[in-house]
Design a protein around this motif. Structure first.
Motif, short mmCIF file in Angstrom:
data_model
loop_
_atom_site.label_atom_id
_atom_site.label_comp_id
_atom_site.label_asym_id
_atom_site.label_seq_id
_atom_site.Cartn_x
_atom_site.Cartn_y
_atom_site.Cartn_z
N THR A 1 0.94 -1.26 0.15
CA THR A 1 0.13 -0.03 0.22
C THR A 1 0.87 1.18 0.08
O THR A 1 0.57 2.26 -0.66
CB THR A 1 -1.11 -0.18 1.18
OG1 THR A 1 -1.95 -1.15 1.18
CG2 THR A 1 -1.87 1.31 1.09
N TYR A 2 1.85 1.38 0.83
CA TYR A 2 2.92 2.17 0.54
C TYR A 2 3.55 2.42 -0.62
O TYR A 2 3.88 3.47 -1.30
CB TYR A 2 3.82 2.09 1.98
CG TYR A 2 4.97 2.94 1.73
CD1 TYR A 2 5.04 4.39 1.83
CD2 TYR A 2 6.40 2.31 1.60
CE1 TYR A 2 6.35 5.20 1.75
CE2 TYR A 2 7.49 3.23 1.43
CZ TYR A 2 7.42 4.43 1.56
OH TYR A 2 8.53 5.55 1.42
N LEU A 3 3.87 1.35 -1.18
CA LEU A 3 4.90 1.32 -2.35
C LEU A 3 4.09 1.78 -3.30
O LEU A 3 4.28 2.66 -4.34
CB LEU A 3 5.19 -0.02 -2.95
CG LEU A 3 6.09 -0.75 -1.91
CD1 LEU A 3 6.58 -2.17 -2.65
CD2 LEU A 3 7.34 0.05 -1.62
N LYS A 4 2.51 1.68 -3.18
CA LYS A 4 1.64 2.40 -4.67
C LYS A 4 1.97 4.07 -4.53
O LYS A 4 1.93 4.60 -5.61
CB LYS A 4 0.20 2.21 -4.15
CG LYS A 4 0.08 0.71 -4.63
CD LYS A 4 -1.57 0.49 -4.20
CE LYS A 4 -1.86 -1.04 -4.46
NZ LYS A 4 -3.38 -1.59 -4.12
N GLU B 1 1.71 6.81 -11.36
CA GLU B 1 0.50 6.58 -11.48
C GLU B 1 0.02 5.47 -12.38
O GLU B 1 0.46 5.41 -13.50
CB GLU B 1 -0.29 7.61 -11.62
CG GLU B 1 -1.84 7.66 -11.23
CD GLU B 1 -2.35 9.20 -11.44
OE1 GLU B 1 -3.83 9.19 -11.44
OE2 GLU B 1 -1.87 10.07 -11.62
N GLY B 2 -0.77 4.43 -11.76
CA GLY B 2 -1.39 3.43 -12.76
C GLY B 2 -0.33 2.37 -12.93
O GLY B 2 -1.01 1.12 -13.26
N GLN B 3 0.72 2.23 -12.51
CA GLN B 3 1.61 1.28 -12.59
C GLN B 3 1.36 0.04 -11.42
O GLN B 3 1.31 0.55 -10.32
CB GLN B 3 3.15 1.58 -12.54
CG GLN B 3 3.58 2.59 -13.42
CD GLN B 3 3.71 1.90 -14.97
OE1 GLN B 3 3.83 0.74 -15.10
NE2 GLN B 3 2.94 2.37 -15.92
N ALA C 1 8.23 0.73 -11.85
CA ALA C 1 8.37 2.04 -12.41
C ALA C 1 8.18 2.94 -11.22
O ALA C 1 7.18 3.57 -11.23
CB ALA C 1 7.08 2.19 -13.49
N PHE C 2 9.09 3.23 -10.49
CA PHE C 2 9.20 4.24 -9.39
C PHE C 2 9.66 5.61 -9.89
O PHE C 2 10.32 5.69 -10.63
CB PHE C 2 10.28 3.72 -8.20
CG PHE C 2 10.01 2.20 -7.84
CD1 PHE C 2 8.96 2.18 -6.74
CD2 PHE C 2 10.75 1.13 -7.88
CE1 PHE C 2 8.91 1.15 -6.07
CE2 PHE C 2 10.45 0.00 -7.42
CZ PHE C 2 9.44 -0.09 -6.48
#
Length: 288
Positions: free
Chosen positions: A122-125, A130-132, A273-274
């Motif tokens: 959840t944190y990684l999102k 966005e969208g990855q 894709a950070f």
């Protein structure tokens, strides 16, 4: 050799740490403290290490007023949120010292650990473009007090400084590769080693040394670069427990280091894709 402008470090707001520079690189020979030999043509930093001066830090750190570089030339240092740290601390992951012990550990605590990983995701999102999608995680375990940690299983040998190629891109397409996030879940500091020049720059430099620059593979390129530019320094930055680096490991020479530690090194990695997690430079990132 003086360090040149290249890949930039963008750390989190509370990051205050020394940056170390080597005297260059050298061929790594013999057997490391873990009893594993270096493979042929492996390289490691040439000691001694010294603290980067203010000018060198300005070259390495993202600066106010500079154009933000492409993601394949950005290294972020992030710190996990407190609530994620507290949850992960309960598992005492730093006590795991092998993949075998990890399998036993997962048999006992796997469901709860999986729930914690979901919470971490959840944190990684918030760190991904966005969208990855959140990429799958991968645990790694390394012995303490190693100058370099990566073992090539095919040869059962230490590989030393290297360029990743997990995504399978040709050498001229690495700008499309994802970046790697590596979280330190161990009890002690670990270090990221890297040469701050992206692949395209290394190829251009090689053209000044060789009449013909061949179609490089990742292995050929870093091998030639560290032979022809052996005086170019390796950068060493600390990654504290529950900190992580996000780096373009398929676009730069790099390696992990546990030198000086006494506990097993435990890390959790993702490749995806950070985004640049700290696009505005941190003005108080000074050496302690």
């Amino acid at each position: 050799m003086i360090i040149q402008d290249g890949i930039k470090i963008y750390p989190h707001l509370d990051w205050e740490s020394k940056i170390w520079l080597s005297e260059g690189t050298m061929v790594a020979k013999g057997t490391a403290s873990n009893g594993i030999q270096y493979r042929d043509n492996a390289f490691k930093p040439l000691k001694p290490w010294r603290s980067a001066n203010e000018t060198e830090r300005e070259i390495l750190l993202g600066q106010e007023g500079e154009d933000e570089p492409d993601l394949n030339s950005v290294i972020n240092i992030v710190k996990l949120p407190d609530h994620v740290i507290e949850e992960l601390k309960e598992y005492k992951l730093q006590n795991i010292n092998s993949k075998f012990k990890f399998k036993h550990y997962k048999a006992l605590y796997g469901e709860k650990l999986d729930q914690s990983i979901i919470g971490l995701n959840t944190y990684l999102k918030t760190l991904l473009i966005e969208g990855q999608p959140v990429p799958p995680p991968s645990f790694a375990f390394n012995q303490p007090n190693l100058e370099t940690v990566t073992v090539y299983l095919k040869f059962n040998a230490l590989g030393g400084l290297h360029i990743d190629n997990f995504d399978g891109f040709d050498i001229g397409q690495t700008e499309h590769a994802g970046r790697r996030m590596c979280i330190n879940l161990g009890a002690e500091v670990r270090h990221l080693l890297f040469i701050n020049q992206p692949i395209n720059t290394m190829i251009e430099w090689m053209k000044t040394k060789k009449t013909v620059v061949k179609e490089y593979s990742q292995w050929n390129l870093y091998n030639d670069f560290m032979r022809y530019f052996s005086e170019y320094p390796v950068v060493k930055i600390p990654i504290q427990p529950y900190e992580a680096y996000i780096a373009p490991t398929e676009n730069m020479i790099h390696e992990g280091c546990t030198e000086g530690t006494t506990h097993y090194d435990v890390s959790l990695s993702y490749r995806g894709a950070f985004k640049n997690t700290c696009p505005k430079p941190v003005l108080n990132s000074h050496a302690y």
